[in-house]
Each structure stands twice: as C-alpha cells, then as structure tokens.
Design a protein around this motif. Sequence first.
Motif, PDB file in Angstrom:
ATOM      1  N   ALA A 173      -4.944   7.948   3.579  1.00  0.00           N
ATOM      2  CA  ALA A 173      -4.381   9.218   3.104  1.00  0.00           C
ATOM      3  C   ALA A 173      -3.917   9.148   1.651  1.00  0.00           C
ATOM      4  O   ALA A 173      -3.971  10.143   0.927  1.00  0.00           O
ATOM      5  CB  ALA A 173      -3.214   9.635   3.998  1.00  0.00           C
ATOM      6  N   ASP A 174      -3.497   7.966   1.190  1.00  0.00           N
ATOM      7  CA  ASP A 174      -3.024   7.838  -0.185  1.00  0.00           C
ATOM      8  C   ASP A 174      -4.156   7.628  -1.188  1.00  0.00           C
ATOM      9  O   ASP A 174      -3.915   7.414  -2.372  1.00  0.00           O
ATOM     10  CB  ASP A 174      -2.001   6.707  -0.301  1.00  0.00           C
ATOM     11  N   GLY A 175      -5.416   7.692  -0.737  1.00  0.00           N
ATOM     12  CA  GLY A 175      -6.567   7.536  -1.626  1.00  0.00           C
ATOM     13  C   GLY A 175      -7.079   6.114  -1.738  1.00  0.00           C
ATOM     14  O   GLY A 175      -8.089   5.866  -2.372  1.00  0.00           O
ATOM     15  N   THR A 176      -6.392   5.167  -1.122  1.00  0.00           N
ATOM     16  CA  THR A 176      -6.805   3.775  -1.141  1.00  0.00           C
ATOM     17  C   THR A 176      -8.009   3.587  -0.219  1.00  0.00           C
ATOM     18  O   THR A 176      -8.074   4.173   0.847  1.00  0.00           O
ATOM     19  CB  THR A 176      -5.657   2.867  -0.650  1.00  0.00           C
ATOM     20  N   VAL A 177      -8.962   2.765  -0.654  1.00  0.00           N
ATOM     21  CA  VAL A 177     -10.130   2.435   0.164  1.00  0.00           C
ATOM     22  C   VAL A 177     -10.104   0.936   0.438  1.00  0.00           C
ATOM     23  O   VAL A 177      -9.997   0.134  -0.479  1.00  0.00           O
ATOM     24  CB  VAL A 177     -11.444   2.815  -0.553  1.00  0.00           C
ATOM     25  N   THR A 178     -10.190   0.578   1.715  1.00  0.00           N
ATOM     26  CA  THR A 178     -10.235  -0.824   2.109  1.00  0.00           C
ATOM     27  C   THR A 178     -11.639  -1.131   2.625  1.00  0.00           C
ATOM     28  O   THR A 178     -12.145  -0.436   3.508  1.00  0.00           O
ATOM     29  CB  THR A 178      -9.204  -1.117   3.211  1.00  0.00           C
ATOM     30  N   ARG A 190      -8.257   1.222  -5.462  1.00  0.00           N
ATOM     31  CA  ARG A 190      -7.292   2.305  -5.667  1.00  0.00           C
ATOM     32  C   ARG A 190      -7.691   3.143  -6.869  1.00  0.00           C
ATOM     33  O   ARG A 190      -8.376   2.663  -7.761  1.00  0.00           O
ATOM     34  CB  ARG A 190      -5.901   1.723  -5.914  1.00  0.00           C
ATOM     35  N   GLY A 191      -7.248   4.366  -6.887  1.00  0.00           N
ATOM     36  CA  GLY A 191      -7.421   5.248  -8.035  1.00  0.00           C
ATOM     37  C   GLY A 191      -8.869   5.553  -8.370  1.00  0.00           C
ATOM     38  O   GLY A 191      -9.691   5.798  -7.489  1.00  0.00           O
ATOM     39  N   PRO A 192      -9.197   5.508  -9.672  1.00  0.00           N
ATOM     40  CA  PRO A 192     -10.544   5.859 -10.110  1.00  0.00           C
ATOM     41  C   PRO A 192     -11.630   4.929  -9.547  1.00  0.00           C
ATOM     42  O   PRO A 192     -12.745   5.360  -9.293  1.00  0.00           O
ATOM     43  CB  PRO A 192     -10.495   5.744 -11.635  1.00  0.00           C
ATOM     44  N   ALA A 226     -18.244   7.664  -4.315  1.00  0.00           N
ATOM     45  CA  ALA A 226     -19.406   8.401  -4.831  1.00  0.00           C
ATOM     46  C   ALA A 226     -20.675   7.569  -4.683  1.00  0.00           C
ATOM     47  O   ALA A 226     -21.736   8.096  -4.317  1.00  0.00           O
ATOM     48  CB  ALA A 226     -19.176   8.774  -6.290  1.00  0.00           C
ATOM     49  N   GLU A 227     -20.593   6.263  -4.951  1.00  0.00           N
ATOM     50  CA  GLU A 227     -21.759   5.388  -4.808  1.00  0.00           C
ATOM     51  C   GLU A 227     -22.181   5.243  -3.350  1.00  0.00           C
ATOM     52  O   GLU A 227     -23.367   5.200  -3.043  1.00  0.00           O
ATOM     53  CB  GLU A 227     -21.476   4.012  -5.403  1.00  0.00           C
TER      54      GLU A 227
END
Length: 76
Positions: free
Chosen positions: A13-18, A30-32, A39-40
């Motif tokens: 939910a905070d935008g972090t991807v694991t 995290r972030g950008p 996107a990839e």
Amino acid sequence: MPAPHGFAHERRADGTVTITHHGRAATTLRGPRAEKFLAEVAAGDPQLVMARWTGAYKFGNERRAGEHPRNRSRRD
C-alpha cells in the motif's frame, strides 16, 4: 539458456515493491525505482525482468568456466 523461474513480486500500500525468489526476499524497491520496475513488468516477461532487477541471472560465461585451468581438475 533456460528462462528464470521462481520469482514473485508484491506491491504494498505504501508503494514499496518486494521481489522474492522461491519465497525468500531478494530485493525491495521504493519510490521511482518501484514505479519503473512495475512498468517493465507490465511490458515484458515478468520472470526475466525480476531476474535482471535482482541480479540473479546468468551472464553467459558459465559454459566456458569449465575450460579454465583452475577448474579442469574438477571435470576430470
């Protein structure tokens, strides 16, 4: 070379991807960087993208490594 397998990713939910490999955490984005990764993944093969982002992919020199003098005794 066989395609990588065993990777999975989870967006929180905070935008972090694991990114995990066989259930173990491989990296956290995290972030950008997380947005670029997502996107990839949407545009290409997710397993190849995750392997590249985690650094867990083959470089193509594994076959030649057996020919190195240091490794010859292991093959004989």
